[in-house]
Motif scaffolding. Structure first.
Motif, PDB file in Angstrom:
ATOM      1  N   UNK A 296       3.534 -20.754  -8.736  1.00 49.73           N
ATOM      2  CA  UNK A 296       4.521 -22.283  -8.985  1.00 49.73           C
ATOM      3  C   UNK A 296       5.804 -21.576  -9.640  1.00 49.73           C
ATOM      4  N   UNK A 297       5.791 -20.126  -9.901  1.00 47.73           N
ATOM      5  CA  UNK A 297       7.071 -20.618 -11.060  1.00 47.73           C
ATOM      6  C   UNK A 297       8.064 -19.109 -10.328  1.00 47.73           C
ATOM      7  N   UNK A 298       8.478 -18.905 -10.166  1.00 48.35           N
ATOM      8  CA  UNK A 298       9.718 -17.874  -9.699  1.00 48.35           C
ATOM      9  C   UNK A 298       9.304 -16.600 -10.603  1.00 48.35           C
ATOM     10  N   UNK A 299       9.421 -16.285 -11.611  1.00 49.96           N
ATOM     11  CA  UNK A 299       8.800 -14.788 -12.835  1.00 49.96           C
ATOM     12  C   UNK A 299       7.631 -14.748 -11.851  1.00 49.96           C
ATOM     13  N   UNK A 300       6.333 -15.845 -12.302  1.00 48.96           N
ATOM     14  CA  UNK A 300       4.953 -15.554 -11.346  1.00 48.96           C
ATOM     15  C   UNK A 300       5.075 -14.899  -9.789  1.00 48.96           C
ATOM     16  N   UNK A 301       5.590 -15.593  -8.906  1.00 47.68           N
ATOM     17  CA  UNK A 301       5.718 -14.997  -7.549  1.00 47.68           C
ATOM     18  C   UNK A 301       6.395 -13.239  -7.653  1.00 47.68           C
ATOM     19  N   UNK A 302       7.784 -13.396  -8.614  1.00 44.83           N
ATOM     20  CA  UNK A 302       8.374 -12.224  -8.886  1.00 44.83           C
ATOM     21  C   UNK A 302       7.079 -11.449  -9.073  1.00 44.83           C
ATOM     22  N   UNK A 449       3.787 -26.108  -0.849  1.00 38.68           N
ATOM     23  CA  UNK A 449       4.099 -26.319  -2.002  1.00 38.68           C
ATOM     24  C   UNK A 449       3.075 -25.389  -2.919  1.00 38.68           C
ATOM     25  N   UNK A 450       1.818 -25.404  -3.652  1.00 38.08           N
ATOM     26  CA  UNK A 450       0.743 -24.493  -4.439  1.00 38.08           C
ATOM     27  C   UNK A 450       1.439 -22.869  -4.037  1.00 38.08           C
ATOM     28  N   UNK A 451       1.743 -22.197  -2.850  1.00 35.79           N
ATOM     29  CA  UNK A 451       2.162 -21.228  -2.845  1.00 35.79           C
ATOM     30  C   UNK A 451       3.072 -20.869  -1.970  1.00 35.79           C
ATOM     31  N   UNK A 452       4.456 -21.301  -2.334  1.00 33.01           N
ATOM     32  CA  UNK A 452       5.347 -20.385  -1.389  1.00 33.01           C
ATOM     33  C   UNK A 452       5.684 -19.407  -0.736  1.00 33.01           C
ATOM     34  N   UNK A 453       5.167 -18.393  -1.722  1.00 34.67           N
ATOM     35  CA  UNK A 453       5.669 -16.894  -1.500  1.00 34.67           C
ATOM     36  C   UNK A 453       5.302 -17.053  -0.092  1.00 34.67           C
TER      37      UNK A 453
END
Length: 591
Positions: A296-302, A449-453
């Protein structure tokens, strides 16, 4: 026919891994349960039935990861497999047979019995089922029997039985999709699905007339067929659809992640890897904060995206796809490993399969087949890289590994109950479709919402959600397919099961579908599902020495608010998660 009773308390359909462990678990917890197991094959084992196993076929598992928690494979089959070796299919079959023998399941199994329909007795207070079965012909051998020919009985030999409860354990790799290529019925060489190939492998691989085969598909099954022929110096033209999902992810048994050497089978069971994979149940492990940080954060999805890209890149490098020439490079998967889920498989062969591409025994093409003519396979060439090869001439056999039916293979009646049972169906009423569309939309909103990736992944073709049903099939040369103009297409809904097991709306609690989730840890998953099934069917968590309860269960308590706990809302949540996540894998058809 007299060998099949008129009634049983619990009917298990399927004598593979899931069916056997479900029967064993129910009987251990309720020893006096009247339980019957039916299977259409001639031997125990499901995928690993004796007739499905040929000399090269192996599990993806090495010794230690293909065994029940209460039955050691090394003790059951001493000396058959050494540490670090993959388990041959024949050993897997022998192990499952001995498991059934040890837990006294053999006397409850009826083989060669094809279940046709199961009719839900909705007008009965406690529910139940009326099941029609084509039983085995008289004189069929015992569960260890060698493969024998079983003729199709006439309709007068159909047996009807009733069951208080049913466990459908047919799995998702038991019925291949029918072959629907134009020209199929007039094609001269043998035309087989991989399912049929396994049963005829010995004859085909040892036939002096088989010198050049074509294999259609990029799955692990296609890899297995290619290796079986090429390792015997039989020329193979390997056709992988340009319009399809491309080749499967195939990894060595052990891979290096940086300096760490990881056993891939066990890597998927490590909790930190679970944090990096979108899962609506994930927060149940107590690490919801970490999972939210990743997804749920950009850094995390990166981090998540780069981890999966790095894992896939390491697999490509360590399997040699970039270093062994342009032919081998055509086996590079199209998408990140993140989108394949349990579709990731293992290079479990005695020798390097890629060497046969390098030495010219195997020719890899990335084309679609346009049609079949005589002994020739004509390719679609527009927009592909192989425009100089419009056809493959004079093949001696064509094997299609193009997927499996994702329904149970059993006709469930009445069709108006399909939406309540959560099974794949083309029979939803407009009102039922509208109701599920609303739930799917709600699930999409929460899942994304929980997993935008998940919104950034590949899209699945609607054609892949259509099943071809032959109306009139030719049986010449062993073919079981019809011409396209003689087929009708049905768009099936996905599986929509609570916890991947139970119907979302069935107050009688009289049916479960086990094993419809694919997993790299099949036996462990099967044992957990079997325990869950007992608790659900018996409406209890404690063992009952009197036998499995056949009474109607008490009303369920009010559901909690979270979507992944709700019997009606969780199935579309799972369905939509897997549709977004595993669109290139078999699991995408499941909820």
């Amino acid at each position: 026919m007299d060998d099949i009773p008129d009634h049983t308390d619990v009917l298990i359909i399927g004598a593979g891994i899931q069916g056997l462990v479900a029967a064993k678990t129910l009987l251990q917890l309720s020893p006096h349960t009247d339980l019957l197991i039916l299977d259409s094959q001639h031997s125990i084992g499901g995928v690993w039935a004796k007739e499905n196993c040929y000399s090269d076929l192996k599990t993806n598992n090495q010794l230690g990861t293909f065994e029940f928690t209460d039955y050691d494979l090394a003790e059951a089959c001493p000396g058959k497999v050494r540490k670090g070796e993959h388990i041959p299919g024949e050993v897997a079959h022998d192990y499952l047979y001995k498991y059934a023998e040890k837990f006294k399941l053999l006397e409850r199994v009826r083989l060669g019995c094809k279940v046709l329909t199961a009719e839900h007795l909705l007008d009965h207070e406690n529910g139940g089922w009326r099941v029609s079965v084509i039983p085995k012909p008289a004189g069929t051998a015992n569960p260890k029997a060698d493969v024998g020919h079983i003729s199709t009985p006439s309709s007068t030999s159909i047996k009807t039985i009733t069951a208080s409860k049913i466990l459908v354990c047919t799995g998702v790799t038991s019925s291949p999709l029918p072959i629907s290529l134009p020209g199929s019925s007039s094609f001269l060489p043998p035309l087989l699905t991989f399912h049929d190939f396994r049963r005829q492998a010995s004859a085909l691989l040892n036939s002096p007339t088989i010198k050049h085969v074509a294999i259609y598909g990029g799955s692990k099954a296609a890899y297995d067929a290619v290796y079986a022929f090429a390792s015997r110096s039989i020329n193979v033209t390997w056709i992988i659809r340009a319009s399809g999902h491309g080749p499967a992810w195939m990894a060595p048994p052990h891979i290096y992640l940086g300096p760490l050497r990881c056993w891939l089978e066990l890597l998927v069971t490590i909790r930190p890897l679970n944090w990096l994979s979108p899962c609506i149940w994930g927060d149940r492990d107590g690490f919801g904060f970490i999972r939210r940080l990743f997804h749920e954060t950009r850094v995390g999805r990166f981090v998540v995206r780069n981890f999966w890209e790095k894992l896939g890149g390491d697999v490509v490098v360590q399997s040699g796809l970039r270093e062994k020439g342009p032919g081998v490079a055509k086996l590079t998967p199209k998408e990140s490993a993140l989108w394949y889920g349990a579709g990731i498989s293992i290079l479990n062969y005695e020798t390097d399969i890629h060497q046969y591409i390098q030495n010219g025994t195997v020719n890899v093409l990335r084309n679609d087949i346009d049609r079949l003519e005589g002994r020739n396979v004509l390719l679609k060439v527009n927009g592909t890289v192989d425009e100089a090869l419009p056809k493959i001439p004079e093949v001696d056999a064509l094997i299609c590994s193009t997927g499996w039916r994702w329904d149970s293979g059993i006709t469930i009646l009445p069709t108006t109950d399909h939406a309540n049972l959560g099974i794949p169906s083309a029979s939803y009423t407009p009102a039922q479709r509208a109701a599920w569309d609303v739930l799917d939309a709600q699930a999409d909103a929460e899942v994304l919402a929980r997993f935008p990736i998940l919104a950034t992944g590949p899209s699945i073709s609607k054609e892949d959600m259509v099943i071809a049903k032959p109306i009139k099939a030719s049986t010449a040369n062993g073919k079981l397919q019809a011409e396209p103009e003689k087929q009708m297409n049905e768009e099936l809904t996905p599986w929509r099961l609570f916890r991947g097991i139970a119907p979302p709306s069935n107050p009688h609690r009289d049916i479960l579908f086990l094993g419809m989730i694919t997993s790299l840890q099949t036996i462990l998953r099967s044992e957990v599902m079997a325990l869950w099934a007992y608790a659900y069917l018996n409406d209890a968590m404690a063992p009952s020495p009197e036998g499995l309860s056949t009474r109607r269960p008490a009303a369920a308590p009010p559901p909690p608010s979270s979507i992944d706990h709700h019997p009606k809302h969780a199935p579309p949540a799972i369905s939509q998660t897997t549709d977004w996540l595993y669109e290139t894998a078999l699991f995408s058809r499941f909820c």
